[in-house]
Scaffold this motif. Structure first.
Motif, PDB file in Angstrom:
ATOM      1  N   SER A  38       0.842  -1.204   0.000  1.00 18.26           N
ATOM      2  CA  SER A  38       0.000   0.000   0.000  1.00 18.26           C
ATOM      3  C   SER A  38       0.874   1.249   0.000  1.00 18.26           C
ATOM      4  O   SER A  38       1.708   1.427   0.899  1.00 18.26           O
ATOM      5  CB  SER A  38      -0.917   0.004   1.233  1.00 18.26           C
ATOM      6  OG  SER A  38      -1.533   1.260   1.415  1.00 18.26           O
ATOM      7  N   ARG A  39       0.691   2.115  -0.985  1.00 16.26           N
ATOM      8  CA  ARG A  39       1.452   3.361  -1.034  1.00 16.26           C
ATOM      9  C   ARG A  39       1.092   4.274   0.126  1.00 16.26           C
ATOM     10  O   ARG A  39       1.957   5.002   0.647  1.00 16.26           O
ATOM     11  CB  ARG A  39       1.189   4.077  -2.359  1.00 16.26           C
ATOM     12  CG  ARG A  39       1.806   3.379  -3.565  1.00 16.26           C
ATOM     13  CD  ARG A  39       1.636   4.224  -4.812  1.00 16.26           C
ATOM     14  NE  ARG A  39       2.267   3.589  -5.964  1.00 16.26           N
ATOM     15  CZ  ARG A  39       2.285   4.106  -7.187  1.00 16.26           C
ATOM     16  NH1 ARG A  39       1.696   5.292  -7.400  1.00 16.26           N
ATOM     17  NH2 ARG A  39       2.877   3.467  -8.181  1.00 16.26           N
ATOM     18  N   ILE A  40      -0.166   4.240   0.519  1.00 14.99           N
ATOM     19  CA  ILE A  40      -0.590   5.072   1.651  1.00 14.99           C
ATOM     20  C   ILE A  40       0.112   4.621   2.927  1.00 14.99           C
ATOM     21  O   ILE A  40       0.620   5.437   3.701  1.00 14.99           O
ATOM     22  CB  ILE A  40      -2.122   5.014   1.818  1.00 14.99           C
ATOM     23  CG1 ILE A  40      -2.805   5.664   0.613  1.00 14.99           C
ATOM     24  CG2 ILE A  40      -2.541   5.717   3.118  1.00 14.99           C
ATOM     25  CD1 ILE A  40      -4.307   5.581   0.634  1.00 14.99           C
ATOM     26  N   MET A  41       0.156   3.299   3.139  1.00 12.73           N
ATOM     27  CA  MET A  41       0.836   2.775   4.321  1.00 12.73           C
ATOM     28  C   MET A  41       2.333   3.081   4.253  1.00 12.73           C
ATOM     29  O   MET A  41       2.955   3.375   5.278  1.00 12.73           O
ATOM     30  CB  MET A  41       0.619   1.271   4.442  1.00 12.73           C
ATOM     31  CG  MET A  41      -0.804   0.879   4.816  1.00 12.73           C
ATOM     32  SD  MET A  41      -1.373   1.663   6.363  1.00 12.73           S
ATOM     33  CE  MET A  41      -0.169   1.041   7.530  1.00 12.73           C
ATOM     34  N   PHE A  42       2.899   3.038   3.053  1.00 18.93           N
ATOM     35  CA  PHE A  42       4.311   3.380   2.885  1.00 18.93           C
ATOM     36  C   PHE A  42       4.567   4.810   3.361  1.00 18.93           C
ATOM     37  O   PHE A  42       5.513   5.071   4.119  1.00 18.93           O
ATOM     38  CB  PHE A  42       4.710   3.232   1.417  1.00 18.93           C
ATOM     39  CG  PHE A  42       6.039   3.844   1.084  1.00 18.93           C
ATOM     40  CD1 PHE A  42       7.227   3.202   1.431  1.00 18.93           C
ATOM     41  CD2 PHE A  42       6.109   5.069   0.440  1.00 18.93           C
ATOM     42  CE1 PHE A  42       8.463   3.771   1.139  1.00 18.93           C
ATOM     43  CE2 PHE A  42       7.332   5.650   0.137  1.00 18.93           C
ATOM     44  CZ  PHE A  42       8.515   4.994   0.488  1.00 18.93           C
TER      45      PHE A  42
END
Length: 344
Positions: free
Chosen positions: A308-312
């Protein structure tokens, strides 16, 4: 490292040339530290007082002879230079091998640097952190069925710090059984392990050491067995929201647990050991065993970052902020750095 991620190197020597600026930046602060951490004077003075003979009788021959070499060369700071060189080679060789197994080297390095605390702590715990950085390589060689190399590295770690025998045994035993155990059992153990590790096992453990006349019995009343403070324990729970996200993604959204067998092996080891730091509330010396497994928190965080880019973004921003306050604003002990300017 990010800019060179797509360059494939079959040999570590070629990878070192590509990563050399990063290796140099990593190496120099450790090599030329001055008075960093509480143990610095002890290690430095071995050059003059010869008290390092203690490690010879502890079977930590590699460290003993390293100090002997430094004394022969006549420059006390060389002990930290040699240790820094070994630690630098170990961590970048780990990243090299992970990269060759499909992992993003730059992301592994960022998580290692900001999350684990190993970079700063190794300035204070010279011997143990050489052994500690050997453990991921032992696991990688076991995963690759290169058992001879794994055994040789185990001896290397043991002769630097005898306590490494405990995590080495755990890694070898886990490799024998992790494929046969239902993955949900690791999840269950992770969830109940805080209660198991929080329980006061001190009397049982030290009675076992004493009855078997083991070396570690003497630590019961030593300065190494000072219980950890509550604030230090609480800080370790800050990563819990990310770890809960990982558990959801890995155990409930993932359909192929063995698709990445290396990831699964590392997650199993992390699941068994993550909350081991709670033992240090009652047994201070248990924190030394816990430190051997700190590296493996990289894998659940790596998993959610690539999923997940958001989690990254959340992970990077959170740990960047946490690192800033811990290292810059509220720096103390091994996080308070001093450079040995005499070498300039």
């Amino acid at each position: 490292m990010y800019l060179t991620e797509n360059i494939v190197c079959n040999s570590f020597s070629k990878q070192v040339l590509i990563w050399f600026p990063v290796l140099l930046i990593y190496f120099l602060p450790i090599a030329f530290q001055d008075g960093v951490g509480s143990d610095y004077p002890t290690y430095y003075n071995y050059f003059y007082n010869g008290d390092h003979i203690y490690y010879f009788y502890k079977n930590e021959y590699l460290y003993y002879y390293l100090v002997e070499l430094v004394r022969y060369l006549g420059i006390p700071q060389l002990q930290f230079v040699f240790i820094s060189f070994i630690q630098t080679i170990l961590i970048f060789f780990i990243i090299f091998k992970l990269k060759n197994n499909g992992y993003l080297g730059w992301l592994v390095f960022i998580l290692f640097f900001m999350v684990t605390g190993i970079y700063h702590n190794q300035m204070n715990g010279l011997r143990q952190f050489v052994a500690l950085l050997t453990l991921p390589l032992i696991l990688l060689y076991i995963y690759e069925n290169k058992r001879v190399k794994a055994i040789l590295l185990s001896f290397f770690a043991f002769f630097f710090h005898v306590s490494s025998i405990i995590p080495i045994i755990i890694i070898f035993l886990l490799n024998l059984c992790y494929k046969k155990i239902n993955h949900r059992l690791f999840l269950i153990f992770f969830l109940v392990s805080p209660l198991l590790y929080f329980y006061d096992w001190s009397s049982y453990i030290f009675n076992f050491f004493s009855s078997n006349e083991l070396f570690y019995a003497k630590y019961e009343d030593s300065e190494f067995n000072v219980n950890k403070s509550a604030d230090g324990i609480v800080l370790k729970f800050l990563s819990l929201p990310f770890l809960i996200s990982f558990l959801w993604l890995f155990y409930f959204k993932n359909k192929d647990y063995m698709g990445d067998r290396l990831m699964y092996l590392c997650i199993c080891l992390w699941s068994l050991t993550h909350f081991m730091f709670l033992m240090s509330i009652n047994i201070g010396v248990a924190n030394r065993v816990y430190l051997y497994f700190v590296f493996f928190i990289i894998f659940p965080l790596y998993y959610i970052c690539v999923k997940s880019r958001i989690m990254f973004l959340f992970v990077i921003l959170f740990y960047l902020l946490f690192y800033f306050f811990k290292v810059i604003v509220f720096a103390k002990s091994e996080y308070m750095y001093f450079f040995n300017g005499a070498w300039l």
